[in-house]
Scaffold this motif. Sequence first.
Motif, PDB file in Angstrom:
ATOM      1  N   UNK A 265       0.698  -1.085  -0.040  1.00  0.00           N
ATOM      2  CA  UNK A 265      -0.043   0.235   0.129  1.00  0.00           C
ATOM      3  C   UNK A 265       0.955   1.281  -0.124  1.00  0.00           C
ATOM      4  N   UNK A 266       0.681   1.948  -1.064  1.00  0.00           N
ATOM      5  CA  UNK A 266       1.808   3.171  -1.229  1.00  0.00           C
ATOM      6  C   UNK A 266       0.964   4.342  -0.628  1.00  0.00           C
ATOM      7  N   UNK A 267       1.799   5.350  -0.010  1.00  0.00           N
ATOM      8  CA  UNK A 267       1.205   6.546   0.924  1.00  0.00           C
ATOM      9  C   UNK A 267       2.463   7.593   0.865  1.00  0.00           C
ATOM     10  N   UNK A 268       2.007   8.650   1.576  1.00  0.00           N
ATOM     11  CA  UNK A 268       2.785   9.867   1.942  1.00  0.00           C
ATOM     12  C   UNK A 268       3.346  10.478   0.651  1.00  0.00           C
ATOM     13  N   UNK A 284       4.535  -0.864  -9.544  1.00  0.00           N
ATOM     14  CA  UNK A 284       4.118  -2.244 -10.172  1.00  0.00           C
ATOM     15  C   UNK A 284       4.986  -2.919 -11.268  1.00  0.00           C
ATOM     16  N   UNK A 285       6.054  -1.837 -11.570  1.00  0.00           N
ATOM     17  CA  UNK A 285       7.052  -2.131 -12.578  1.00  0.00           C
ATOM     18  C   UNK A 285       8.113  -3.342 -11.765  1.00  0.00           C
ATOM     19  N   UNK A 286       8.084  -3.280 -10.372  1.00  0.00           N
ATOM     20  CA  UNK A 286       8.746  -4.609  -9.769  1.00  0.00           C
ATOM     21  C   UNK A 286       8.078  -5.205  -8.836  1.00  0.00           C
ATOM     22  N   UNK A 287       6.923  -4.783  -8.497  1.00  0.00           N
ATOM     23  CA  UNK A 287       6.130  -5.710  -7.669  1.00  0.00           C
ATOM     24  C   UNK A 287       4.468  -5.544  -8.097  1.00  0.00           C
ATOM     25  N   UNK A 288       3.818  -6.861  -7.748  1.00  0.00           N
ATOM     26  CA  UNK A 288       2.552  -6.911  -8.787  1.00  0.00           C
ATOM     27  C   UNK A 288       1.497  -6.283  -7.875  1.00  0.00           C
ATOM     28  N   UNK A 289       1.131  -6.671  -6.529  1.00  0.00           N
ATOM     29  CA  UNK A 289      -0.001  -6.251  -5.938  1.00  0.00           C
ATOM     30  C   UNK A 289       0.134  -4.886  -5.317  1.00  0.00           C
ATOM     31  N   UNK A 290      -0.027  -3.763  -6.093  1.00  0.00           N
ATOM     32  CA  UNK A 290       0.034  -2.535  -5.524  1.00  0.00           C
ATOM     33  C   UNK A 290      -1.294  -1.645  -5.292  1.00  0.00           C
ATOM     34  N   UNK A 291      -1.282  -1.295  -4.020  1.00  0.00           N
ATOM     35  CA  UNK A 291      -2.764  -0.558  -3.888  1.00  0.00           C
ATOM     36  C   UNK A 291      -2.254   0.921  -3.390  1.00  0.00           C
ATOM     37  N   UNK A 292      -3.078   1.896  -3.583  1.00  0.00           N
ATOM     38  CA  UNK A 292      -2.836   3.295  -3.545  1.00  0.00           C
ATOM     39  C   UNK A 292      -3.560   3.734  -2.259  1.00  0.00           C
ATOM     40  N   UNK A 293      -3.136   4.339  -1.291  1.00  0.00           N
ATOM     41  CA  UNK A 293      -3.796   4.804  -0.047  1.00  0.00           C
ATOM     42  C   UNK A 293      -4.333   6.219  -0.811  1.00  0.00           C
TER      43      UNK A 293
END
Lengths: 306, 306
Positions: A265-268, A284-293
Amino acid sequence: MKLTILGCYAATPRSFTNPTSQVLQIKNHLFLIDCGEGTQVELRRNKVKFSKIKHIFISHLHGDHFFGLVGLISTFRLLNREKELHVYGPKGIKQAITLQLKLSNSWTNYPLYFHELESKEPQLIFEDEKVSVETIPLKHRIYANGFLFKEKPAERKLNMNACLQHEIDVVYYRKIKAGGDATLEDGTVIPNAELTFDPDPPRSYAFCSDTIYKPDNLPQLKDVTFLYHESTFLEAHAKLANPTGHSTAREAGLMAKGANAQYLILGHYSTRYPDLTLFANEAKAVFKNVLTADDGKVFDLDELTA
Amino acid sequence: MKLTILGCYAATPRSFTNPTSQVLQIKNHLFLIDCGEGTQVELRRNKVKFSKIKHIFISHLHGDHFFGLVGLISTFRLLNREKELHVYGPKGIKQAITLQLKLSNSWTNYPLYFHELESKEPQLIFEDEKVSVETIPLKHRIYANGFLFKEKPAERKLNMNACLQHEIDVVYYRKIKAGGDATLEDGTVIPNAELTFDPDPPRSYAFCSDTIYKPDNLPQLKDVTFLYHESTFLEAHAKLANPTGHSTAREAGLMAKGANAQYLILGHYSTRYPDLTLFANEAKAVFKNVLTADDGKVFDLDELTA
């Protein structure tokens, strides 16, 4: 398990972006993580039953993670809170809060405990039957910790059909759920594996903000279910990240990959960027399951791991 | 002269009500009065050019008047402010702010001056060619001051027709505007009254919050143009007012009447009441020109005195 993002933008609060604060609901706890200015209003806006918060974890003493704490503590007083409140944060936090309470002659009418942190190694700072919380040493411009929230392994699940078939008395259920075998009246031993199913695997949530890219932390984060990792910058501004004590979205992705996380989960986010998909795409270019806060977003972590 | 209400409700910030803060624009100054949590966001929402604020006046150190100050000071730093900032407030304010700046290792890059107040008598705390600011001793649960902002008498206005008719050289205009007579080359003296008009009368704005009803202050407030007076309660809850250090709307009206104010502006409302007209009606029973502050409301004080 549910995560409510009250704020997830870097630096100053603005009309439409809030500084860092989030609520992790896990095993009947409401844990508040960081408390930027305006957090108490966001708790109300997001209809969080915030009187139930008993533990507040502060990563570091920069204003965008901390300046809302004294107001929340004061509001608890005005709302006639009686339950104790525990605050975990860097050394100095107690003095900063108590000085302001003293100047306003508004000492709390509920027990307020400060747990000041100084260690640069991971520390177990909270534990009960179902959950533990450890610090994650971060590297920022000032002393900072992330927090690793872990469910403890649950009891094994009874295979009710098997239990009934073997006519096992209910008084033994507790022992069986704890992993024990069953011994019948005739002395026959029924192995636990025949009477139970595996419980849901324990899950974990790691909060890492603010920090430079710090792969030293990967062993502690190994197999974490959810990794919230700051991504103040995109790689286009990678040169700014290290000197300011921050990470890029790609670096957040690398942390999730290195930790073998289930979700990132990305943030800040720095408010210089127009669109959160820029962050997601880079990670996502390096990791599949990305969510954005995003402010006001609620993550149903049960659903994500169902 | 313009007054922007950023927040005017008592106690805790909520989704739709802000704690006390207001901006008084007077003679090229932007004075910020009080700074509850969230003030910096309200400054943005109300499009106040807040980098122009050079003087901040804090009435007292209760959170709803003060907890937004450290965030605003920090934001000025992040916005690379260079201009000096002066903060006037009760003794202790410097320690509370500087401790937090120290803990976040974020000392300001602009000159920050604290002017700590301890006196229980009115004090002149700011003065330039056009404006003065005095404290108004209030009585609340903790040490508190109101602030009286006064325009200085302006220069007399030239009667250009008369000046031209007497062929008075422009080099004498400054002296005449200052009240002097003119002496012609032949020795004839033209009295000032013939060459000038009266200037607009100087106006004043008094901020009185938080306080009990305190008629002791009437001599200082005599003939004030605008009196902002707290009215936390209605008379229905008059019994709560004195013990909590607050006033009722009727008491605010009595202060305006006793001071012979031109206008009373009510504010600092308890959120228990559904409607601001209740406050206005109660005050109007004793004083005619009652205005109600509300979050985001702008009072054009020039228009009101035109």
